[in-house]
Design an enzyme around this catalytic site. Sequence first.
Site, PDB file in Angstrom:
ATOM      1  N   LYS A  48       0.412  -1.532  -0.222  1.00 40.98           N
ATOM      2  CA  LYS A  48      -0.144   0.251  -0.014  1.00 40.98           C
ATOM      3  C   LYS A  48       1.020   1.557   0.538  1.00 40.98           C
ATOM      4  CE  LYS A  48      -4.313   1.586   1.706  1.00 40.98           C
ATOM      5  NZ  LYS A  48      -4.474   2.460   0.509  1.00 40.98           N
ATOM      6  N   GLY A  92       6.696   0.201   5.673  1.00 40.59           N
ATOM      7  CA  GLY A  92       7.342  -0.291   5.247  1.00 40.59           C
ATOM      8  C   GLY A  92       7.379  -0.387   3.595  1.00 40.59           C
ATOM      9  N   CYS A  93       6.695   0.303   3.103  1.00 41.80           N
ATOM     10  CA  CYS A  93       6.472   0.243   1.345  1.00 41.80           C
ATOM     11  C   CYS A  93       6.492   2.097   1.519  1.00 41.80           C
ATOM     12  CB  CYS A  93       5.121   0.586   1.318  1.00 41.80           C
ATOM     13  SG  CYS A  93       3.747  -1.217   1.493  1.00 41.80           S
ATOM     14  N   THR A  94       6.935   2.800   2.829  1.00 40.75           N
ATOM     15  CA  THR A  94       7.586   4.460   1.825  1.00 40.75           C
ATOM     16  C   THR A  94       9.055   3.980   1.702  1.00 40.75           C
ATOM     17  OG1 THR A  94       5.787   5.265   2.086  1.00 40.75           O
ATOM     18  CG2 THR A  94       8.100   6.283   2.985  1.00 40.75           C
ATOM     19  N   GLY A 151      10.433   1.874  -1.499  1.00 40.29           N
ATOM     20  CA  GLY A 151      10.691   2.935  -1.921  1.00 40.29           C
ATOM     21  C   GLY A 151      12.087   3.829  -2.304  1.00 40.29           C
TER      22      GLY A 151
END
Length: 167
Positions: free
Chosen positions: A52, A57-59, A62
Amino acid sequence: MNALRRISKKVLNKPGMVGKPVKDFTLPSTGGQAFSLSDARGTKLVLYFYPKDNTPGCTAEGADFRDRYKEFKKAGCEIYGISRDSLKSHESFKSKMKFPFDLLADAEERVCNQFGVIKQKSMYGRKVRGIERSTFVLDRDGVLAREWRGVKVPGHVEEVLNFVKAL
């Protein structure tokens, strides 16, 4: 509904695809374009699936890809992040994080299912269906060269970069 669950389980338990050509797909992409896998032939690709936009974690993942992007490009590789978020969400996330690569919107989960990354997960004690953080490297011919499933963010991008450099 039970038939759908049986079908989903079959798709989710996909056998390894390493060494096999990846079936062509097209998804909406940030920057107002559509991304087609067939258009990327001749370039090594990193496709990273994440749960998401704008989550910790995704930030972090990325940002790690962003910070090493020039090294991936030098190795002849392009990067694409894929999640089920909307294109509008992706545009905002990409802008906020200053990602030099595009994000692909797979709201219908077609490509997520193709790669077998939709899993049953546990969130706050509840079972939820979502993307298992996974990364796939495709060679210049569109053949899957390596996959990482159930990715832990720290150190992951370095491992992917080392593999891409050796490919």
